[in-house]
Write an enzyme that holds these catalytic residues in place. Structure first.
Site, short mmCIF file in Angstrom:
data_model
loop_
_atom_site.label_atom_id
_atom_site.label_comp_id
_atom_site.label_asym_id
_atom_site.label_seq_id
_atom_site.Cartn_x
_atom_site.Cartn_y
_atom_site.Cartn_z
N TYR A 52 0.81 -1.22 0.00
CA TYR A 52 0.00 0.00 0.00
C TYR A 52 0.84 1.27 0.00
CZ TYR A 52 -3.83 -3.06 1.60
OH TYR A 52 -4.76 -4.04 1.73
N TYR A 86 -14.57 -3.75 3.17
CA TYR A 86 -13.25 -4.29 2.84
C TYR A 86 -13.23 -5.76 3.22
CZ TYR A 86 -8.33 -5.37 2.75
OH TYR A 86 -7.12 -5.95 2.46
N ASP A 132 -17.86 -11.53 7.88
CA ASP A 132 -16.41 -11.46 7.78
C ASP A 132 -15.91 -10.90 9.10
OD1 ASP A 132 -13.78 -10.83 7.41
OD2 ASP A 132 -14.06 -9.71 5.54
N LYS A 164 -6.68 -12.87 11.20
CA LYS A 164 -5.95 -11.96 12.09
C LYS A 164 -5.69 -12.55 13.49
CE LYS A 164 -6.48 -7.76 9.53
NZ LYS A 164 -7.53 -7.58 8.53
C1 LIG Z 1 -7.61 -7.90 7.05
C2 LIG Z 1 -8.95 -8.26 6.56
C3 LIG Z 1 -9.14 -9.21 5.54
C4 LIG Z 1 -7.98 -9.81 4.79
O1 LIG Z 1 -7.18 -10.62 5.58
P1 LIG Z 1 -5.69 -10.97 5.05
O2 LIG Z 1 -5.19 -11.95 6.08
O3 LIG Z 1 -4.94 -9.69 5.03
O4 LIG Z 1 -5.84 -11.59 3.71
C5 LIG Z 1 -10.42 -9.56 5.21
N1 LIG Z 1 -11.48 -9.00 5.81
C6 LIG Z 1 -11.35 -8.10 6.80
C7 LIG Z 1 -12.56 -7.54 7.45
C8 LIG Z 1 -10.08 -7.68 7.19
O5 LIG Z 1 -9.93 -6.74 8.14
#
Ligand SMILES: *Cc1c(COP(=O)(O)O)cnc(C)c1O
Length: 400
Positions: A6, A133, A223, A250
């Site tokens: 980024y 996102y 998500d 995460k």
């Molecule tokens: C960080 C994130 C992702 C992507 O995860 P990566 O491990 O970076 O591929 C997907 N959805 C949300 C809500 C995120 O914060």
């Protein structure tokens, strides 16, 4: 050469070189700073947690990796059982992958095939949120709505397979009424939209989404890559409103190893279960259910529960509210606080330019983006350390 994320490589400021990390602290050769954003929100226990580190070491002494096709192992058996026990409802069927983006890809594939398996071929679209996102892979970019990250997609013209709505119930009702026959899922970052701008919204929206998904027979996908493991104050937002599929990443491994999970409920799983190979899920990341990741993830869950992390997060939220109560400035548009997340949104990105360097001098690591000055601290942070992070954010506006 390293290609950094980024960023314009030509104008990028020199990144801080980390030589050690312990608890909430990152160490450079000549500085020590509190990591106020938990390394992109994943180091929920801070660094060098003895229980997690030990889990990793003892598994490494046995075997670091085996594939999951044709083979299985104790760490994945334990971890998936423990996740099933921890997650609400019948969210019991865990598909592992190596990153949050992939976990969302898998969820989208499952949602599409859920209907294909039942002979419904027209449900190819997704209802998602404005400012969503969901990752950086192509399909997750498409369901995302963050122009500033994913403008390359413009090359393909208008998006065909997704509708984006604001987090408002009337917009949700209207979209569901109009489009439900083409939708396979409603996909949301529940309560807190992270990378889209630390936007926060009401549980009532999710409750209504659940009702409408039930009414129209559309899958609800959370998500929780960012929100999972306590960030909003819930362990999972799914504990308040239960989705059909949840994506975790995460914090899943306490940040120790990149890993993710897509967990489906009984109804979803049943649609893939049968005598025909055509019903099966055709997906399989090389490193899925990596034994090191599963061992450390299991240890992370254990610590989270045994050491009352939800209590710690409540305290973080209370301290944050107390410290920011009444704090205002002409340049600030809004201050948002939820669980262990706080965001000061400014009216123009220029008002927070230089903050990272200022924070560094004050022994805090931060990485504001666009108009968002935020903190998502490791949950083990002490009151004094948290107050220091928040004071650094406030003082920026006093000295500038
Ligand atoms: C960080 C994130 C992702 C992507 O995860 P990566 O491990 O970076 O591929 C997907 N959805 C949300 C809500 C995120 O914060």
């Amino acid at each position: 050469m390293i290609w950094y994320p980024y960023v314009q490589m030509k104008t990028m400021p020199q990144p801080y070189k980390i030589i050690d990390a312990d608890g909430v602290y990152l160490y450079t050769k000549d500085n020590k700073m509190i990591d106020s954003i938990s390394s992109w929100w994943c180091m929920i226990h801070g660094y060098k947690h003895p229980v997690l580190t030990e889990a990793l070491k003892s598994q490494a002494d046995k075997f670091a990796h085996v594939m999951l096709a044709g083979l299985t192992h104790e760490p994945v058996e334990h971890f998936s059982a423990e996740l099933a026990k921890t997650l609400p409802g019948t969210l019991n069927y865990t598909f592992f992958s190596d990153s949050g983006s992939v976990s969302v890809e898998v969820a989208l594939k499952i949602a599409l095939q859920f209907y294909l398996n039942q002979g419904e071929k027209n449900r190819t679209k997704v209802l998602a949120l404005k400012h969503a996102y969901h990752g950086d892979t192509f399909k997750t970019m498409e369901v995302g709505d963050s122009e500033s990250y994913h403008f390359v997609l413009d090359a393909f013209g208008p998006k065909k397979d997704v509708y984006h709505i604001p987090t408002e119930i009337p917009a949700l009702e209207k979209a569901m009424e109009e489009h439900h026959k083409e939708l396979n899922c409603v996909l949301v970052e529940p309560l807190l939209q992270g990378a889209g701008g630390m936007l926060m919204y009401d549980l009532a929206f999710l409750q209504r989404a659940r009702e409408l998904c039930d009414k129209y027979g559309v899958l609800l996908v959370f998500d929780e890559v960012a929100t999972g493991f306590g960030r909003t104050g819930y362990m999972f937002v799914a504990d308040a409103v239960t989705p059909d599929i949840i994506c975790l990443g995460k914090g899943l491994t306490g940040g120790y190893i990149g890993h993710a999970a897509t967990v489906a409920n009984q109804k979803v799983y049943d649609a893939f279960y049968g005598d025909s190979n055509r019903l099966a899920l055709m997906h399989g990341p090389t490193f899925m259910a990596n034994p090191l990741a599963c061992s450390v993830g299991l240890a992370s869950l254990k610590v989270f529960k045994e050491e009352n992390y939800l209590g710690k997060i409540k305290k973080i939220e209370a301290i944050t509210k107390r410290e920011l109560a009444g704090f205002t400035d002409d340049r600030i548009k809004e201050i948002r606080i939820m669980g262990a997340s706080v965001c000061i949104e400014v009216k123009d990105p220029k008002y927070i330019q230089g903050y990272q360097q200022y924070a560094y001098k004050n022994h805090v690591f931060a990485r504001p983006f666009m108009s968002y000055l935020y903190a998502m601290v490791p949950y083990i942070i002490t009151e004094d350390e948290l107050v220091h992070v928040l004071n650094t954010m406030k003082n920026w506006f006093y000295i500038k």
